[in-house]
Design a protein around this motif. Structure first.
Motif, mmCIF file in Angstrom:
data_model
loop_
_atom_site.group_PDB
_atom_site.id
_atom_site.type_symbol
_atom_site.label_atom_id
_atom_site.label_comp_id
_atom_site.label_asym_id
_atom_site.label_seq_id
_atom_site.Cartn_x
_atom_site.Cartn_y
_atom_site.Cartn_z
ATOM 1 N N SER A 131 4.892 8.265 -1.699
ATOM 2 C CA SER A 131 5.944 7.259 -1.881
ATOM 3 C C SER A 131 5.713 6.467 -3.167
ATOM 4 N N ILE A 132 4.453 6.091 -3.425
ATOM 5 C CA ILE A 132 4.145 5.337 -4.640
ATOM 6 C C ILE A 132 4.385 6.189 -5.880
ATOM 7 N N GLU A 133 3.997 7.460 -5.807
ATOM 8 C CA GLU A 133 4.235 8.361 -6.946
ATOM 9 C C GLU A 133 5.727 8.470 -7.248
ATOM 10 N N PHE A 134 6.540 8.560 -6.194
ATOM 11 C CA PHE A 134 7.995 8.620 -6.372
ATOM 12 C C PHE A 134 8.511 7.319 -6.973
ATOM 13 N N ALA A 135 8.031 6.186 -6.443
ATOM 14 C CA ALA A 135 8.521 4.879 -6.883
ATOM 15 C C ALA A 135 8.136 4.567 -8.317
ATOM 16 N N LYS A 136 7.053 5.156 -8.812
ATOM 17 C CA LYS A 136 6.574 4.844 -10.151
ATOM 18 C C LYS A 136 7.569 5.219 -11.249
ATOM 19 N N GLN A 137 8.548 6.056 -10.915
ATOM 20 C CA GLN A 137 9.573 6.375 -11.905
ATOM 21 C C GLN A 137 10.389 5.143 -12.275
ATOM 22 N N HIS A 138 10.350 4.121 -11.422
ATOM 23 C CA HIS A 138 11.094 2.883 -11.675
ATOM 24 C C HIS A 138 10.240 1.816 -12.350
ATOM 25 N N GLU A 139 8.959 2.114 -12.580
ATOM 26 C CA GLU A 139 8.078 1.113 -13.176
ATOM 27 C C GLU A 139 8.562 0.681 -14.560
ATOM 28 N N GLN A 140 8.386 -0.593 -14.820
ATOM 29 C CA GLN A 140 8.724 -1.197 -16.103
ATOM 30 C C GLN A 140 8.026 -2.547 -16.147
ATOM 31 N N PRO A 141 8.032 -3.231 -17.267
ATOM 32 C CA PRO A 141 7.389 -4.549 -17.296
ATOM 33 C C PRO A 141 7.928 -5.456 -16.189
ATOM 34 N N GLY A 142 7.027 -5.973 -15.365
ATOM 35 C CA GLY A 142 7.434 -6.850 -14.267
ATOM 36 C C GLY A 142 7.691 -6.131 -12.959
ATOM 37 N N LEU A 143 7.521 -4.807 -12.943
ATOM 38 C CA LEU A 143 7.711 -4.027 -11.709
ATOM 39 C C LEU A 143 6.660 -2.926 -11.682
ATOM 40 N N ALA A 144 5.696 -3.050 -10.745
ATOM 41 C CA ALA A 144 4.598 -2.095 -10.677
ATOM 42 C C ALA A 144 4.366 -1.653 -9.241
ATOM 43 N N PHE A 145 3.817 -0.445 -9.091
ATOM 44 C CA PHE A 145 3.561 0.141 -7.775
ATOM 45 C C PHE A 145 2.104 0.592 -7.691
ATOM 46 N N ARG A 146 1.491 0.379 -6.508
ATOM 47 C CA ARG A 146 0.070 0.662 -6.347
ATOM 48 C C ARG A 146 -0.216 1.107 -4.916
ATOM 49 N N VAL A 147 -1.101 2.089 -4.756
ATOM 50 C CA VAL A 147 -1.560 2.500 -3.428
ATOM 51 C C VAL A 147 -2.563 1.461 -2.920
ATOM 52 N N GLN A 148 -2.312 0.926 -1.714
ATOM 53 C CA GLN A 148 -3.165 -0.138 -1.186
ATOM 54 C C GLN A 148 -2.965 -0.270 0.317
ATOM 55 N N ASP A 149 -4.035 -0.512 1.053
ATOM 56 C CA ASP A 149 -3.986 -0.840 2.475
ATOM 57 C C ASP A 149 -3.642 -2.314 2.600
ATOM 58 N N MET A 150 -2.551 -2.634 3.301
ATOM 59 C CA MET A 150 -2.076 -4.017 3.346
ATOM 60 C C MET A 150 -2.994 -4.947 4.126
ATOM 61 N N SER A 151 -3.938 -4.388 4.887
ATOM 62 C CA SER A 151 -4.873 -5.238 5.631
ATOM 63 C C SER A 151 -6.038 -5.708 4.755
ATOM 64 N N GLN A 152 -6.061 -5.248 3.505
ATOM 65 C CA GLN A 152 -7.101 -5.641 2.560
ATOM 66 C C GLN A 152 -6.468 -6.459 1.438
#
Length: 243
Positions: free
Chosen positions: A79-100
């Protein structure tokens, strides 16, 4: 091939079939919610927002268009790899466990579209709330958009079939040990698949108990994306605003 995993979310969300089954999600409704939420929280232009369990980023892409600096995290690498096509200054995507908790601070942290209560161990749900608290700037707001489990359980459809892109998904739902289950089985290219979603049936009372343990203050409770008051019998959503 049968797919089973205790961490069902790590596996199911990372497949293309998850996105096929739920491809009809309402983007206009998501944008309305983000606009109403941003206005209610009175977030300033360029405010830093963290979107936990963002999926492919449908909420966060619009949040960025509203003028916010948005970081989006999700456990699903695909999902993050797919979303990264939308990355631009001020919009970033990262793989992360939300409990950390991240080592960053935000003016708002969002957990949207029933992306809470997946963990087998209830302590991990509490860890997620503690992480959100640690990630908030002083005076910042946390938001959880969860299902109204009382209404969901009352109106649970035991079985139905849904055909999307030529795939016939067979869905079964039940409640067991305070979890709401959905079994999804289907065949694609002569291969059998089976996935099981499992979400803890967290009520408003349960959330209040979590908040007390995490040292979090509940500010507002809403029941829909128009931010109308929560009604346990009628509301579709349970939207919690906290600090």
């Amino acid at each position: 091939m049968t797919k089973r995993n205790l961490k069902w979310y790590a596996q199911w969300f990372d497949t293309k079939y998850y996105h096929i089954l739920y491809k009809d999600r309402d983007y206009e409704e998501a944008q309305l919610f983000m606009k109403n939420l941003a206005n209610f929280l009175d977030l300033e232009n360029n405010a830093k927002v963290l979107d936990l369990a963002c999926g492919r980023g449908r909420h966060s892409i619009y949040l960025h268009k509203l003028g916010f600096e948005v970081l989006d995290t999700d456990l699903s690498k695909n999902s993050i790899e797919f979303a990264k096509q939308h990355e631009q200054p001020g919009l970033a995507f990262r793989v992360q466990d939300m409990s950390q908790a991240l080592d960053e601070k935000f003016h708002a942290v969002f957990n949207l579209f029933t992306s809470f209560g997946y963990f087998e161990n209830e302590e991990n749900n509490l860890d997620t709330l503690k992480a959100i608290k640690a990630e908030l700037e002083p005076g910042g707001y946390g938001v959880i958009d969860f299902m109204n489990v009382h209404k969901v359980i009352k109106n649970l459809v035991a079985k139905n079939t849904k055909t999307v892109e030529g795939i016939e998904f067979h869905l079964q739902r039940w409640v067991e040990n305070n979890f709401i289950f959905k079994q999804i089985d289907f065949k694609d290219h002569k291969e059998d698949f089976l996935f099981i979603e499992r979400v803890r049936a967290v009520t408003l009372k349960d959330f209040k108990n979590y908040f007390d343990k995490a040292g979090i203050q509940l500010i507002n409770v809403f029941g829909d994306y128009h931010l109308q008051d929560f009604d346990e019998e009628k509301s579709d959503r349970l939207i919690l605003i906290f600090q």
